[in-house]
Design an enzyme around this catalytic site. Structure first.
Site, PDB file in Angstrom:
ATOM      1  N   ASP A 314       0.814  -1.218   0.000  1.00  0.00           N
ATOM      2  CA  ASP A 314       0.000   0.000   0.000  1.00  0.00           C
ATOM      3  C   ASP A 314       0.849   1.270   0.000  1.00  0.00           C
ATOM      4  O   ASP A 314       1.985   1.269   0.471  1.00  0.00           O
ATOM      5  CB  ASP A 314      -0.924   0.025   1.226  1.00  0.00           C
ATOM      6  CG  ASP A 314      -0.152  -0.079   2.535  1.00  0.00           C
ATOM      7  OD1 ASP A 314       0.738  -0.954   2.619  1.00  0.00           O
ATOM      8  OD2 ASP A 314      -0.407   0.712   3.458  1.00  0.00           O
ATOM      9  N   GLU A 315       0.258   2.318  -0.493  1.00  0.00           N
ATOM     10  CA  GLU A 315       0.787   3.678  -0.373  1.00  0.00           C
ATOM     11  C   GLU A 315       2.287   3.779  -0.672  1.00  0.00           C
ATOM     12  O   GLU A 315       3.014   4.461   0.036  1.00  0.00           O
ATOM     13  CB  GLU A 315       0.521   4.223   1.033  1.00  0.00           C
ATOM     14  CG  GLU A 315      -0.962   4.305   1.353  1.00  0.00           C
ATOM     15  CD  GLU A 315      -1.245   4.657   2.802  1.00  0.00           C
ATOM     16  OE1 GLU A 315      -2.167   5.446   3.022  1.00  0.00           O
ATOM     17  OE2 GLU A 315      -0.570   4.151   3.721  1.00  0.00           O
ATOM     18  N   ALA A 316       2.716   3.086  -1.734  1.00  0.00           N
ATOM     19  CA  ALA A 316       4.143   3.126  -2.085  1.00  0.00           C
ATOM     20  C   ALA A 316       4.403   4.365  -2.940  1.00  0.00           C
ATOM     21  O   ALA A 316       4.885   4.271  -4.072  1.00  0.00           O
ATOM     22  CB  ALA A 316       4.536   1.840  -2.815  1.00  0.00           C
TER      23      ALA A 316
END
Ligand code: TNX
Length: 497
Positions: A314-316
């Site tokens: 997530d949220e990379a």
């Protein structure tokens, strides 16, 4: 919603297919999650001092022992477990109807003479035991002896879950929680037939699992491998599968601070205590990153009997999209090598299970289905236990909105995202992120009373659920929580007694 009498005419095979349910009957016991079928019968059963718990099949003995331990605490009765029919009998059977209700289904009969619980597996018995607990007076949850009588109204329950995955997630990275605290979180959740514990073990703020080949990862506040084994064992004893999450390639500042070589510039990052996300990334172009990942996955896989290994994804925001794809492809191969099934958040572009979380990004869930993944539904504006209930809630975040108890209950996973239907869904999860939560009381306050609602969404037939009916059943849980000193939010939406 099927009419009650019509529902009564439906066949056992329809029940076995999970496609029918009684409309809730206001005189029914206040059970959460709502079973597929509950029929009141004449009279009632009273547990007395001479009662025994009977089980013929060896596989059922641990469940019978667990039930005996629970009942002994509050009743003070001896309640020996015996290998024959008794006042309370647990039976593992392949004979219908219980035998046809799947791995977690069960039937429960309460008559004036006896209580009989039957299931195809010990796991099914364990789920049924949770129903039996809720049929007994709330003081059965007390940790010390209480006066009787211990009476249960006559009833017949037939039950099985809608979805195979009903999870809770605990973020032990932003703030750490001890083995004992995690055990209590498990104990409270299994009462609502939760069957997976997703542990968010690593993030920017901390790495919480000992990795022997990279000993500096876990610095302060972490599980030794023996601690983690103990959580897994305790969970398994309660038919809960642990899903370990090692968040990658973002959410990795703790690793980047411990090992300079994991950074593209070779310089160790500073430890991080704030609440920002999306600023860290493993160096996807360095081979050492994949040696690191291989070591971590190998060690975590070896400690984890369950089928899943979650690599986050997530949220990379600090990983280039092309590099991200390459990273995920290699990460998937590594997870395969160690015999686990890759799971991750909806951003992850590979893997067998994707977790829908961001209400603003439903397309990711649709894309995951298109590439053949199953979904776990955990929409932040419904199922995130870290969202504030109201603007005045003393803990929590509000980026996905304020989530009152009714909001968290009144949705359905199969109609939430256009293009996602029942068959695409493995189940539901209630994540609890802990940026703002430091104590077990804070965890409980955010989880109760929302967690049981998410568990019900995963277990109970959609057509039989309604907020109006649920709020009354939820209110009846309060004395059970009080008996266990659970901290919970007294939502004005719930008619507490
Ligand atoms: C989003 S949910 C995150 C977490 C935060 C959470 C807070 C997800 C996959 N990422 O890093 O803790 O919001 O609600």
């Amino acid at each position: 919603m099927p009419h009650r009498r019509l529902a009564a005419l439906m066949t056992a095979s329809a029940l076995a297919a999970g496609c029918t349910a009684d409309a809730p009957d206001p005189t029914s016991p206040a059970l959460v999650p709502l079973p597929v079928s509950v029929r009141a019968s004449e009279g009632g059963f009273t547990l007395d001092a001479g009662a025994r718990i009977g089980v013929r099949e060896a596989g059922g003995v641990p469940v019978a022992e667990g039930l005996a331990r629970l009942l002994r605490r509050a009743t003070g009765y001896a309640l020996p477990v015996v290998r024959q029919e008794a006042e309370i009998t647990l039976e593992v059977t392949s004979r219908p109807p219980a035998g046809g209700l799947g791995q977690e289904g069960y039937t429960l009969d309460v008559t004036p003479e006896r209580v009989r619980l039957a299931a195809a597996t010990p796991e099914g018995l364990f789920r049924g035991v949770q129903t039996l607990r809720q049929l007994l007076p709330p003081k059965v949850e007390s940790t010390g002896p209480q006066p009787g009588p211990w009476t249960i109204d006559g009833v017949r329950v037939e039950d099985r879950p809608r979805f195979p995955y009903r999870g809770v997630m605990l973020d032990v990275a932003r703030h750490f929680f001890t083995v004992e605290q995690v055990k209590r979180y498990i104990d409270l959740a299994v009462a609502y037939k939760v069957n997976h514990l997703h542990l968010h073990l690593t993030d920017d703020q901390g790495w919480r699992i000992e990795i022997k080949s990279w000993p500096r990862l876990a610095a302060d506040g972490f599980y030794t491998q023996d601690d983690y084994r103990e959580i897994v064992r305790y969970a398994a004893e309660r038919f809960v599968t642990v899903v370990p999450e090692i968040d990658t390639p973002g959410h990795t500042n703790a690793a980047l601070a411990a090992y300079a070589e994991l950074n593209c510039d070779g310089r160790a990052r500073e430890p991080y205590r704030g609440r920002e996300v999306g600023f860290s990334s493993l160096c996807t172009s360095k081979e050492v990153t994949y040696r690191f990942l291989d070591d971590v996955v190998r060690e975590v896989a070896a400690l984890t009997p369950g089928p899943y290994l979650n690599l986050g994804g997530d949220e990379a925001h600090s990983t280039d999209p092309e590099d991200y794809e390459k990273f995920v492809t290699r990460a998937h191969q590594i997870v395969d090598t160690y015999g686990k099934r890759l799971t991750g958040w909806a951003e992850m572009t590979s893997g067998e299970v994707a977790q829908h979380w961001n209400p603003r990004e439903p397309d990711r869930a649709v894309a995951a289905v298109a590439r053949g993944a199953k979904l776990i539904m955990s929409p932040a504006d419904r199922s995130y236990l870290d969202m504030k209930y109201t603007a005045g809630t003393g803990y929590g975040l509000d980026w996905a909105g304020l989530v009152e108890v009714g909001d968290s209950y009144a949705w359905d996973p199969a109609t939430l995202v256009e293009g996602v239907t029942e068959k695409d869904i493995l189940g539901v999860e209630a994540p609890l992120w802990t940026e703002t939560l430091e104590t077990p009381d804070a965890l409980e306050y955010m989880a109760y009373p929302r967690l049981p609602g998410i568990a019900e969404i995963g277990w109970s037939p959609a057509a039989a659920r309604s907020w109006e009916d649920y709020r009354g059943r939820l209110a009846a849980q309060a004395p059970r929580w009080q008996a266990q000193s659970v901290t919970f939010y007294r939502s004005p939406e719930v008619p507490w007694h």
